[in-house]
Each structure stands twice: as C-alpha cells, then as structure tokens.
Design a protein around this motif. Structure first.
Motif, PDB file in Angstrom:
ATOM      1  N   TYR A  82      33.040  35.211  69.322  1.00  0.00           N
ATOM      2  CA  TYR A  82      32.539  34.676  70.259  1.00  0.00           C
ATOM      3  C   TYR A  82      32.944  35.199  71.756  1.00  0.00           C
ATOM      4  O   TYR A  82      31.860  35.292  72.547  1.00  0.00           O
ATOM      5  N   ARG A  83      33.869  35.666  71.852  1.00  0.00           N
ATOM      6  CA  ARG A  83      34.450  36.168  73.114  1.00  0.00           C
ATOM      7  C   ARG A  83      33.383  37.530  73.251  1.00  0.00           C
ATOM      8  O   ARG A  83      32.869  37.705  74.431  1.00  0.00           O
ATOM      9  N   ALA A  84      33.254  38.341  72.314  1.00  0.00           N
ATOM     10  CA  ALA A  84      32.241  39.476  72.432  1.00  0.00           C
ATOM     11  C   ALA A  84      30.832  39.052  72.978  1.00  0.00           C
ATOM     12  O   ALA A  84      30.303  39.681  73.622  1.00  0.00           O
ATOM     13  N   GLY A 186      19.214  22.372  81.368  1.00  0.00           N
ATOM     14  CA  GLY A 186      20.045  22.714  82.647  1.00  0.00           C
ATOM     15  C   GLY A 186      21.066  24.144  82.207  1.00  0.00           C
ATOM     16  O   GLY A 186      21.080  24.548  81.002  1.00  0.00           O
ATOM     17  N   ASP A 187      21.974  24.320  83.195  1.00  0.00           N
ATOM     18  CA  ASP A 187      22.768  25.356  82.676  1.00  0.00           C
ATOM     19  C   ASP A 187      23.994  24.703  81.899  1.00  0.00           C
ATOM     20  O   ASP A 187      25.101  24.194  82.312  1.00  0.00           O
ATOM     21  N   VAL A 188      23.978  25.135  80.744  1.00  0.00           N
ATOM     22  CA  VAL A 188      24.908  24.590  79.690  1.00  0.00           C
ATOM     23  C   VAL A 188      26.373  25.437  79.738  1.00  0.00           C
ATOM     24  O   VAL A 188      26.280  26.513  80.029  1.00  0.00           O
ATOM     25  N   ALA A 189      27.314  24.683  79.501  1.00  0.00           N
ATOM     26  CA  ALA A 189      28.597  25.461  79.176  1.00  0.00           C
ATOM     27  C   ALA A 189      28.906  25.972  77.927  1.00  0.00           C
ATOM     28  O   ALA A 189      28.343  25.609  77.093  1.00  0.00           O
ATOM     29  N   LEU A 190      29.109  27.586  77.975  1.00  0.00           N
ATOM     30  CA  LEU A 190      29.044  28.243  76.884  1.00  0.00           C
ATOM     31  C   LEU A 190      30.726  28.731  76.425  1.00  0.00           C
ATOM     32  O   LEU A 190      30.905  29.108  75.350  1.00  0.00           O
ATOM     33  N   ALA A 191      31.363  28.371  77.667  1.00  0.00           N
ATOM     34  CA  ALA A 191      32.847  28.933  77.521  1.00  0.00           C
ATOM     35  C   ALA A 191      33.662  27.497  77.961  1.00  0.00           C
ATOM     36  O   ALA A 191      33.334  27.343  79.203  1.00  0.00           O
ATOM     37  N   ARG A 192      34.359  27.155  77.323  1.00  0.00           N
ATOM     38  CA  ARG A 192      35.128  26.018  77.634  1.00  0.00           C
ATOM     39  C   ARG A 192      36.608  26.269  77.850  1.00  0.00           C
ATOM     40  O   ARG A 192      37.168  27.402  77.323  1.00  0.00           O
TER      41      ARG A 192
END
Ligand code: GLU
Ligand code: ZN
Length: 302
Positions: A82-84, A186-192
């Motif tokens: 996911y980080r990549a 909208g601008d969704v959160a992809l990293a929390r």
C-alpha cells in the motif's frame, strides 16, 4: 472469461446474517461460473480487529460450506504494498497531507458560504481545506494523505464508468457513468494516521493483485465504487464488474450491525440451525445438490 471474486470481512465482530448472505452469494456465483472466491481479511483497523473474531469468522464460513484457496490474505501483512501505491500517487502530485479531524471537517463544511454539508461515500465531503495550490514536493511523508480528486480526474481523462450487474440503492444497474466526483466524493483520505492506508486504497490494490474480475458486496458500498474506479484508472488496473446486493435487515427494517449478536451465525449454530436454514432465512435457494428438510423450520424470522 475467468471469474474471480472475493469476500473481505473485517474481523471486528462476529459474522452475522448479512455477511453470511454476502459470502454465500459470492461463493454460489463463483461456483456457478466455474470460478474462484478468495477470502481476504480486512484488518487495517488494528484497534478493532481481533484474531479471535477472525478465527470465528473462518469457522462460521466453513460451517456454511464456503471454501476458498489458501493462503488467506491479511491487509495488515500488505502494508509495504500500500505504501508503494501511495508513493506512486505522491510522485505524480496527486496526494497532499491533511490532519483535519472529523470535527474540523464538519465545522469547515458547515461554514455559511459552503451551504449544507454534502454526505459522500466517506462521510462528509471534504471541503478542501488543506489542498495546496501546487503538489507538495519531497519524499512521501508519514502522514495522513488525501487524494487531490480534481487533479486525479484531469489525469485519468475521459468518462469513468463501471458495469453493475446487481443494483445500487436507487436501482442503478447496467453501465454506470461516474460524474461530478469532485463534488460527490471530494478529496478522499487514502492514508490515515496509524494504519498507513485507507480501506479504499487497500482494497483497490488487493483486488488488482488477486486478479478479481467480479466484486460482489452490499449495496451500502455502491457509492464508494466511484473512488475505487478512479483509483483503478490512475493505477492502470482493469475495472472489475460490480454486483451490489440487497442488505439483510432485521425485523424492524434496520441494517444488521456488528454488535447485533442476536443475528450472529455463531448464535444460530448454538441454537441448532443448519446452514440450509441460514440460506433460507436470507432468501438464497439451496446449494446445488442439497435438499432442505422442512422438519426443523428456523426459529428466528429475519
Ligand atoms: N471489509 C469491507 C466490509 O466489510 C469489504 C468491502 C468490500 O467488499 O469492498 O465492508
Ligand atoms: Zn486538513
């Protein structure tokens, strides 16, 4: 064409009738198509996920007659993947840091000039408070990140759409065009903070890596599909076919909740119900080659 689907429970509570319906339906559809159903554990929410719940979910699924190839994937074991994916989006200028809390977002979205706050698939549509004028430079930060949806749509190009073989909440079916994502999603959160990746990012990576061709899941996730299709386009993944199914409700018409232990499969098992009883309770026809005895009707109406 091969048929690969998945059932992806979060191990934060017991498997209840709604999950059983989703899993058995996906398993039936895969079997009918000569395909495969993967089991995946969505355990990114470390605070709520418990190994005991996972063990119980697997046991209940086996009891229901659901089978899957090993190994079972766990999202908690895929964080570098996911980080990549985040690093890729970051390098393309599509992400920006945002540490706004839900309360901050509600306050900003309720400001008089904003009109009534819009509800999106991820809660209140983020009003863009932290969106920078230019993409931030430097290495991928270890911070909560949002997708710059406007920029992402410009890069994705063309009309986004997906094929629905079930139905959305308003009966949407067939080819579904996705419009106005900047306003509706909208601008969704992809990293929390903490988990490093949001549900949306993780399942898009997982579906692509498992070669999922058909996503079968509850209608409550229909609106979130827009986010998934946009991410697929950005990553160059094929978009699967979607089949959103009806939701199983309790006698009062409420959606079943994780806490609704009365409708946990484990409770029905304790009460002596059979997998065939469960199938009938959720309105699924008997499994192929299985005849249902009518001598022990289910004691609990759904
Ligand atoms: N863990 C997610 C859920 O239970 C899976 C959603 C999905 O199938 O995409 O809601
Ligand atoms: Zn912010």
């Amino acid at each position: 064409m091969s048929f690969i689907t998945r059932f992806a429970p979060s191990p934060s509570g017991p498997l209840h009738l709604g999950h059983a319906y989703s899993a058995v339906l996906a398993h039936d559809m895969a079997r009918k198509a000569g395909g495969t159903m993967h089991l995946r554990i969505d355990d990114l929410d470390a605070a709520r996920s418990r190994p005991e719940w996972e063990a119980q979910i697997l046991d209940d699924l086996r009891w229901l007659g659901v089978t899957w190839p090993e190994p079972v994937w766990r999202q908690s074991e895929r964080l570098p993947r996911y980080r990549a994916a985040l690093a890729d989006l970051w390098a393309r200028g599509l992400l920006y840091p945002c540490t706004c809390t839900r309360a901050d977002i509600r306050a900003a979205a309720s400001a008089p000039q904003e009109g009534a706050p819009l509800a999106g698939p991820d809660g209140i549509v983020y009003p863009g408070t932290c969106r920078p004028a230019r993409p931030p430079a430097g290495p991928l930060p270890d911070a909560p990140l949002r997708l710059d949806t406007g920029r992402a749509l410009a890069l994705a190009g063309g009309v986004l759409s997906f094929t629905e073989t079930g139905a959305g909440p308003d009966g949407e079916t067939g080819s579904i065009p996705l419009m106005n994502l900047e306003d509706s999603v909208g601008d969704v959160a992809l990293a929390r903070a903490g988990s490093g990746a949001s549900y949306h990012l993780a399942i898009v990576c997982d579906d692509a890596d498992q070669g999922v061709t058909h996503v079968i899941r509850g209608r409550d996730l229909f609106a979130a599909t827009a986010i998934h299709v946009l991410l697929q386009r950005l990553f160059g993944h094929a978009t699967p076919t979607y089949h959103h199914h009806r939701l199983i409700r309790d006698g009062a018409g409420r959606r079943l909740a994780k806490r609704d232990d009365a409708r946990a499969i484990a409770t029905y098992r304790d009460e002596g119900l059979t997998p065939a009883n469960i199938r009938r309770m959720v309105g699924l026809t008997p499994a192929p080659g299985v005849s249902i005895s009518t001598s022990s009707p289910p004691r609990n109406a759904v």
